[in-house]
Design an enzyme around this catalytic site. Structure first.
Site, PDB file in Angstrom:
ATOM      1  N   ASP A   1     -17.870  12.159  21.583  1.00  0.00           N
ATOM      2  CA  ASP A   1     -18.747  11.435  21.531  1.00  0.00           C
ATOM      3  C   ASP A   1     -19.811  10.426  22.108  1.00  0.00           C
ATOM      4  O   ASP A   1     -18.792   9.837  22.821  1.00  0.00           O
ATOM      5  CB  ASP A   1     -18.963   9.981  19.971  1.00  0.00           C
ATOM      6  CG  ASP A   1     -19.672  10.061  18.785  1.00  0.00           C
ATOM      7  OD1 ASP A   1     -20.829   8.874  19.444  1.00  0.00           O
ATOM      8  OD2 ASP A   1     -19.884  10.339  18.525  1.00  0.00           O
TER       9      ASP A   1
ATOM     10  N   GLN B   1     -23.914   8.845   8.184  1.00  0.00           N
ATOM     11  CA  GLN B   1     -25.026   9.846   8.308  1.00  0.00           C
ATOM     12  C   GLN B   1     -25.768   9.777   8.708  1.00  0.00           C
ATOM     13  O   GLN B   1     -27.025   9.400   8.343  1.00  0.00           O
ATOM     14  CB  GLN B   1     -25.154  11.272   7.447  1.00  0.00           C
ATOM     15  CG  GLN B   1     -25.055  12.360   8.497  1.00  0.00           C
ATOM     16  CD  GLN B   1     -25.814  13.877   7.253  1.00  0.00           C
ATOM     17  OE1 GLN B   1     -25.466  13.356   6.247  1.00  0.00           O
ATOM     18  NE2 GLN B   1     -25.661  15.105   7.987  1.00  0.00           N
TER      19      GLN B   1
ATOM     20  N   VAL C   1     -27.082  11.969  11.718  1.00  0.00           N
ATOM     21  CA  VAL C   1     -28.245  13.068  12.380  1.00  0.00           C
ATOM     22  C   VAL C   1     -27.644  14.006  11.985  1.00  0.00           C
ATOM     23  O   VAL C   1     -26.628  14.575  11.240  1.00  0.00           O
ATOM     24  CB  VAL C   1     -27.516  13.848  13.955  1.00  0.00           C
ATOM     25  CG1 VAL C   1     -27.765  15.126  14.530  1.00  0.00           C
ATOM     26  CG2 VAL C   1     -27.353  12.647  14.786  1.00  0.00           C
TER      27      VAL C   1
ATOM     28  N   HIS D   1     -22.132  18.376  11.244  1.00  0.00           N
ATOM     29  CA  HIS D   1     -21.446  18.682  12.553  1.00  0.00           C
ATOM     30  C   HIS D   1     -19.950  17.990  12.064  1.00  0.00           C
ATOM     31  O   HIS D   1     -19.902  16.882  10.834  1.00  0.00           O
ATOM     32  CB  HIS D   1     -22.137  17.213  14.076  1.00  0.00           C
ATOM     33  CG  HIS D   1     -22.798  15.898  13.135  1.00  0.00           C
ATOM     34  ND1 HIS D   1     -23.532  15.651  12.719  1.00  0.00           N
ATOM     35  CD2 HIS D   1     -21.402  14.785  13.260  1.00  0.00           C
ATOM     36  CE1 HIS D   1     -24.056  14.641  12.085  1.00  0.00           C
ATOM     37  NE2 HIS D   1     -22.680  14.098  13.252  1.00  0.00           N
TER      38      HIS D   1
ATOM     39  N   HIS E   1     -16.492  15.261  12.564  1.00  0.00           N
ATOM     40  CA  HIS E   1     -16.637  14.276  13.706  1.00  0.00           C
ATOM     41  C   HIS E   1     -14.100  14.497  13.946  1.00  0.00           C
ATOM     42  O   HIS E   1     -13.857  14.893  12.870  1.00  0.00           O
ATOM     43  CB  HIS E   1     -16.571  12.544  13.747  1.00  0.00           C
ATOM     44  CG  HIS E   1     -17.345  12.362  13.069  1.00  0.00           C
ATOM     45  ND1 HIS E   1     -17.931  11.713  14.315  1.00  0.00           N
ATOM     46  CD2 HIS E   1     -18.882  12.469  12.208  1.00  0.00           C
ATOM     47  CE1 HIS E   1     -19.329  11.280  14.027  1.00  0.00           C
ATOM     48  NE2 HIS E   1     -19.505  11.491  12.937  1.00  0.00           N
TER      49      HIS E   1
END
Length: 122
Positions: A34, A97, A99, A103, A105
Site C-alpha cells: 500500500d 472504501q 477504490v 481488495h 488489506h
C-alpha cells in the site's frame, strides 16, 4: 463514487500503467504494498478482474476467488510478518472504501512490533 466506466487504479496497476511494489502475482490475483501504509506491513491483495466492487459481491459471485484471496493473504502474512495478520475488506464509502474494485488489506507487524486492538477503528 467514481465513474464505473473508468478503469480502477488497480486495473491500471495490473495493466502496468501505474507502478506498484508487487509482492505476488498469478493469473487471477496481484498483491502489492500500500502506498499509504497503516501498519508496518500493509499489503493489498486484489483480484485482476474488476467485476466485483466489494467483498459481498465477490462472495456471492465467485466464492472460490474470495477463498483464493484469503489463502494468498495468509501466504503473504507468513512471508512478511511471521504469520500473524489482520485481514480487512472495506465496503462502502463511509467505512473507508475509496477504490470500488474489491481488495483485501493485509496488515501486520514486523519483528518487535505489534498491532494494538484499539487500532481497529482508526
Amino acid at each position: 463514487m467514481p465513474d464505473s466506466a473508468e478503469p480502477s487504479i488497480f486495473t491500471r496497476i495490473v495493466a502496468r500503467e501505474i507502478p506498484a511494489d508487487i509482492v505476488f502475482e498469478n493469473d487471477t490475483i496481484i498483491a502489492f504494498r500500500d502506498i499509504n501504509p497503516q501498519a508496518p506491513v500493509h499489503l493489498l491483495v486484489v483480484p485482476k478482474t474488476e467485476e466485483y466492487r466489494n467483498v459481498s459481491e465477490l462472495a456471492e459471485g465467485d466464492p472460490a476467488l474470495l477463498a483464493e484471496i484469503v489463502a494468498t493473504a495468509k501466504r503473504l502474512a507468513d512471508e512478511h510478518c511471521g504469520g500473524d495478520f489482520r485481514l480487512i475488506f472495506n465496503e462502502g464509502e463511509t467505512t473507508g472504501q475509496t477504490v470500488f474494485h474489491v481488495h483485501a488489506h493485509v496488515l501486520g507487524a514486523t519483528q518487535g512490533d505489534t498491532l494494538a486492538e484499539e487500532s481497529l477503528g482508526q
